[in-house]
Design an enzyme around this catalytic site. Sequence first.
Site, PDB file in Angstrom:
ATOM      1  N   ALA A  57      -8.250  -4.132   5.217  1.00 28.93           N
ATOM      2  CA  ALA A  57      -9.670  -4.428   5.032  1.00 28.93           C
ATOM      3  C   ALA A  57      -9.996  -5.709   5.798  1.00 28.93           C
ATOM      4  O   ALA A  57      -9.424  -6.765   5.524  1.00 28.93           O
ATOM      5  CB  ALA A  57      -9.979  -4.600   3.552  1.00 28.93           C
ATOM      6  N   GLN A 100      -9.886  -1.119   9.159  1.00 28.13           N
ATOM      7  CA  GLN A 100     -10.818  -0.854   8.065  1.00 28.13           C
ATOM      8  C   GLN A 100     -11.839  -1.988   8.007  1.00 28.13           C
ATOM      9  O   GLN A 100     -11.485  -3.130   7.715  1.00 28.13           O
ATOM     10  CB  GLN A 100     -10.066  -0.758   6.734  1.00 28.13           C
ATOM     11  CG  GLN A 100     -10.956  -0.283   5.606  1.00 28.13           C
ATOM     12  CD  GLN A 100     -10.254  -0.290   4.266  1.00 28.13           C
ATOM     13  OE1 GLN A 100      -9.680  -1.302   3.875  1.00 28.13           O
ATOM     14  NE2 GLN A 100     -10.323   0.818   3.550  1.00 28.13           N
ATOM     15  N   TYR A 180     -15.766  -2.067  -3.748  1.00 26.82           N
ATOM     16  CA  TYR A 180     -16.321  -3.063  -2.837  1.00 26.82           C
ATOM     17  C   TYR A 180     -17.768  -2.685  -2.476  1.00 26.82           C
ATOM     18  O   TYR A 180     -18.307  -1.706  -2.996  1.00 26.82           O
ATOM     19  CB  TYR A 180     -15.389  -3.251  -1.628  1.00 26.82           C
ATOM     20  CG  TYR A 180     -14.050  -3.794  -2.081  1.00 26.82           C
ATOM     21  CD1 TYR A 180     -13.963  -5.077  -2.638  1.00 26.82           C
ATOM     22  CD2 TYR A 180     -12.890  -3.018  -2.041  1.00 26.82           C
ATOM     23  CE1 TYR A 180     -12.754  -5.572  -3.117  1.00 26.82           C
ATOM     24  CE2 TYR A 180     -11.685  -3.507  -2.520  1.00 26.82           C
ATOM     25  CZ  TYR A 180     -11.620  -4.786  -3.055  1.00 26.82           C
ATOM     26  OH  TYR A 180     -10.428  -5.274  -3.539  1.00 26.82           O
ATOM     27  N   ARG A 228     -13.515   5.601   4.018  1.00 22.35           N
ATOM     28  CA  ARG A 228     -12.624   5.712   2.858  1.00 22.35           C
ATOM     29  C   ARG A 228     -13.512   5.624   1.629  1.00 22.35           C
ATOM     30  O   ARG A 228     -14.309   4.690   1.494  1.00 22.35           O
ATOM     31  CB  ARG A 228     -11.603   4.580   2.850  1.00 22.35           C
ATOM     32  CG  ARG A 228     -10.535   4.804   1.801  1.00 22.35           C
ATOM     33  CD  ARG A 228      -9.462   3.751   1.853  1.00 22.35           C
ATOM     34  NE  ARG A 228      -8.147   4.382   1.793  1.00 22.35           N
ATOM     35  CZ  ARG A 228      -7.077   3.826   1.252  1.00 22.35           C
ATOM     36  NH1 ARG A 228      -7.130   2.604   0.776  1.00 22.35           N
ATOM     37  NH2 ARG A 228      -5.927   4.470   1.207  1.00 22.35           N
ATOM     38  N   LEU A 299       0.254   7.410  -4.437  1.00 21.74           N
ATOM     39  CA  LEU A 299       1.552   7.843  -4.957  1.00 21.74           C
ATOM     40  C   LEU A 299       2.088   9.085  -4.247  1.00 21.74           C
ATOM     41  O   LEU A 299       2.518  10.045  -4.895  1.00 21.74           O
ATOM     42  CB  LEU A 299       1.493   8.026  -6.478  1.00 21.74           C
ATOM     43  CG  LEU A 299       1.529   6.697  -7.253  1.00 21.74           C
ATOM     44  CD1 LEU A 299       1.489   6.936  -8.754  1.00 21.74           C
ATOM     45  CD2 LEU A 299       2.766   5.868  -6.890  1.00 21.74           C
ATOM     46  N   ARG A 322       2.274   1.584  -0.499  1.00 23.17           N
ATOM     47  CA  ARG A 322       3.442   0.890  -1.064  1.00 23.17           C
ATOM     48  C   ARG A 322       4.760   1.455  -0.574  1.00 23.17           C
ATOM     49  O   ARG A 322       5.709   0.702  -0.326  1.00 23.17           O
ATOM     50  CB  ARG A 322       3.359   0.919  -2.592  1.00 23.17           C
ATOM     51  CG  ARG A 322       2.237   0.038  -3.114  1.00 23.17           C
ATOM     52  CD  ARG A 322       1.891   0.332  -4.546  1.00 23.17           C
ATOM     53  NE  ARG A 322       1.287   1.647  -4.722  1.00 23.17           N
ATOM     54  CZ  ARG A 322       0.858   2.127  -5.867  1.00 23.17           C
ATOM     55  NH1 ARG A 322       0.976   1.392  -6.967  1.00 23.17           N
ATOM     56  NH2 ARG A 322       0.310   3.320  -5.945  1.00 23.17           N
TER      57      ARG A 322
HETATM   58  C1  FMN Z   1      -0.595  -4.657  -0.832  1.00 25.22           C
HETATM   59  C2  FMN Z   1      -1.730  -3.687  -0.890  1.00 25.22           C
HETATM   60  C3  FMN Z   1      -2.925  -3.986  -0.254  1.00 25.22           C
HETATM   61  C4  FMN Z   1      -3.976  -3.061  -0.234  1.00 25.22           C
HETATM   62  N1  FMN Z   1      -5.111  -3.322   0.493  1.00 25.22           N
HETATM   63  C5  FMN Z   1      -6.017  -2.349   0.687  1.00 25.22           C
HETATM   64  C6  FMN Z   1      -7.050  -2.498   1.648  1.00 25.22           C
HETATM   65  O1  FMN Z   1      -7.109  -3.475   2.399  1.00 25.22           O
HETATM   66  N2  FMN Z   1      -7.972  -1.497   1.748  1.00 25.22           N
HETATM   67  C7  FMN Z   1      -7.905  -0.356   0.985  1.00 25.22           C
HETATM   68  O2  FMN Z   1      -8.759   0.519   1.102  1.00 25.22           O
HETATM   69  N3  FMN Z   1      -6.894  -0.184   0.109  1.00 25.22           N
HETATM   70  C8  FMN Z   1      -5.950  -1.126  -0.028  1.00 25.22           C
HETATM   71  N4  FMN Z   1      -4.874  -0.902  -0.851  1.00 25.22           N
HETATM   72  C9  FMN Z   1      -4.735   0.416  -1.475  1.00 25.22           C
HETATM   73  C10 FMN Z   1      -3.844   1.305  -0.602  1.00 25.22           C
HETATM   74  O3  FMN Z   1      -4.393   1.498   0.694  1.00 25.22           O
HETATM   75  C11 FMN Z   1      -3.591   2.661  -1.267  1.00 25.22           C
HETATM   76  O4  FMN Z   1      -4.803   3.374  -1.356  1.00 25.22           O
HETATM   77  C12 FMN Z   1      -2.982   2.540  -2.658  1.00 25.22           C
HETATM   78  O5  FMN Z   1      -1.955   1.557  -2.678  1.00 25.22           O
HETATM   79  C13 FMN Z   1      -2.406   3.863  -3.131  1.00 25.22           C
HETATM   80  O6  FMN Z   1      -1.462   4.352  -2.204  1.00 25.22           O
HETATM   81  P1  FMN Z   1       0.148   4.190  -2.437  1.00 25.22           P
HETATM   82  O7  FMN Z   1       0.463   4.843  -3.737  1.00 25.22           O
HETATM   83  O8  FMN Z   1       0.757   4.878  -1.238  1.00 25.22           O
HETATM   84  O9  FMN Z   1       0.461   2.725  -2.467  1.00 25.22           O
HETATM   85  C14 FMN Z   1      -3.841  -1.833  -0.914  1.00 25.22           C
HETATM   86  C15 FMN Z   1      -2.653  -1.564  -1.603  1.00 25.22           C
HETATM   87  C16 FMN Z   1      -1.599  -2.454  -1.569  1.00 25.22           C
HETATM   88  C17 FMN Z   1      -0.312  -2.085  -2.270  1.00 25.22           C
END
Ligand code: FMN
Length: 368
Positions: A57, A100, A180, A228, A299, A322
């Site tokens: 972001a 983003q 947001y 998104r 996930l 993650r």
């Molecule tokens: C460290 C971290 C930073 C994140 N920053 C953003 C972000 O900048 N923009 C966004 O849309 N989602 C952000 N997210 C959400 C992730 O893009 C993602 O949608 C969310 O972690 C679920 O996916 P996962 O299970 O693969 O982690 C962030 C998640 C993590 C863990």
Amino acid sequence: MSRLFDPFQIGELRLANRILIAPMCQYSADEGSATDWHFIHLGHLALSGAAMLIVEATAVSPEARITPTDLGLYSDANEAALARVLNAVRAHSPIKLAMQLAHAGRKASSRAPWEGGKQIALGEPGSWRAVAPSAVPHIDGEDPPAALDAAGLQKIRDDFAKRAERLGLDALEIHAAHGYLLHQFLSPIANKRGDQYGGSLENRMRFPLEIFDIVRATFPAAKPVWARISATDWVPGGWDIEGTLALSQALKSRGCAAIHVSSGGVSPQQKIPVGPGYQVPFAQRVKAEVGLPTIAVGLITDPEQAEAIVANGEADAVSLARAMLYDPRWPWHAAARLGARVEAPHQYWRSQPREFKDLFENAQFGAR
Ligand SMILES: Cc1cc2nc3c(=O)[nH]c(=O)nc-3n(C[C@H](O)[C@H](O)[C@H](O)COP(=O)(O)O)c2cc1C
């Protein structure tokens, strides 16, 4: 044959496979400018074999940042610092780069997660007055944001229109999720306006759609722009999948190239049934009912799970956050498990395991 490793065409952009790295805030910028942390972080993710890296972001103005150390793209210094990082990535990796574009709205002026993540109260060092559709705080008792007036809305339109096309990015993602600013306009929980930007679904979608139009118009026509979105607030009476389908349809008619389908973030009242692939059914509905390419997220951690999502047509691609931090070579390991091939840097070709002799594309080794 793995479907996860089939090429993915978004508009005129061809991705080598269907694995994207989800945007992840690092809260490690200096006055909005990328630092050596971004060099290391984006550099190592760029060697992962994923087809696309979506840069975190990135705030369109200082007040659009979530925290004082968010990445931004609102000054010449910000632009130069990001260009240095992105040029280095391009020099050493074929990964496609998206960014983003974001505005935090009422979730601005927060501390980084590792500092507790709470609002920085007005008057405390590093604080600023957030702006939002309505003067309703994210959490009861917090300093309320200022409700945006016509001049405030115009400033945000102008802020979104600037700079991104100069970085040579392959695509742009507009952040309309996770509570947001743009999601705040969509959700009746945060949007209490009585003008043409509040009330009916059509009115609540108006400002996010205006921002989409502006970004689409200022970015090269051949390159995709997508959004998104949070498919639901997970709160009764909040934003929901029906709104998501209507918004996706409206975005489609404006030239949106895909929908990256996430959920939640607008209210602490949310009750999220978290589990493997818990947001995938929303991506599936957008894909089936709107007909736009979808990127599923949330996930997705296991190669066979990701393969099934794409092979079953639940989504066109997956993004991982993650799991990519935990295992930055996730796409290599997925390709090995699924009998596919992946691009690796030639400096690392010698790491190809004996049992996966055909894993790295074009790999060859010689010595005297
Ligand atoms: C460290 C971290 C930073 C994140 N920053 C953003 C972000 O900048 N923009 C966004 O849309 N989602 C952000 N997210 C959400 C992730 O893009 C993602 O949608 C969310 O972690 C679920 O996916 P996962 O299970 O693969 O982690 C962030 C998640 C993590 C863990």
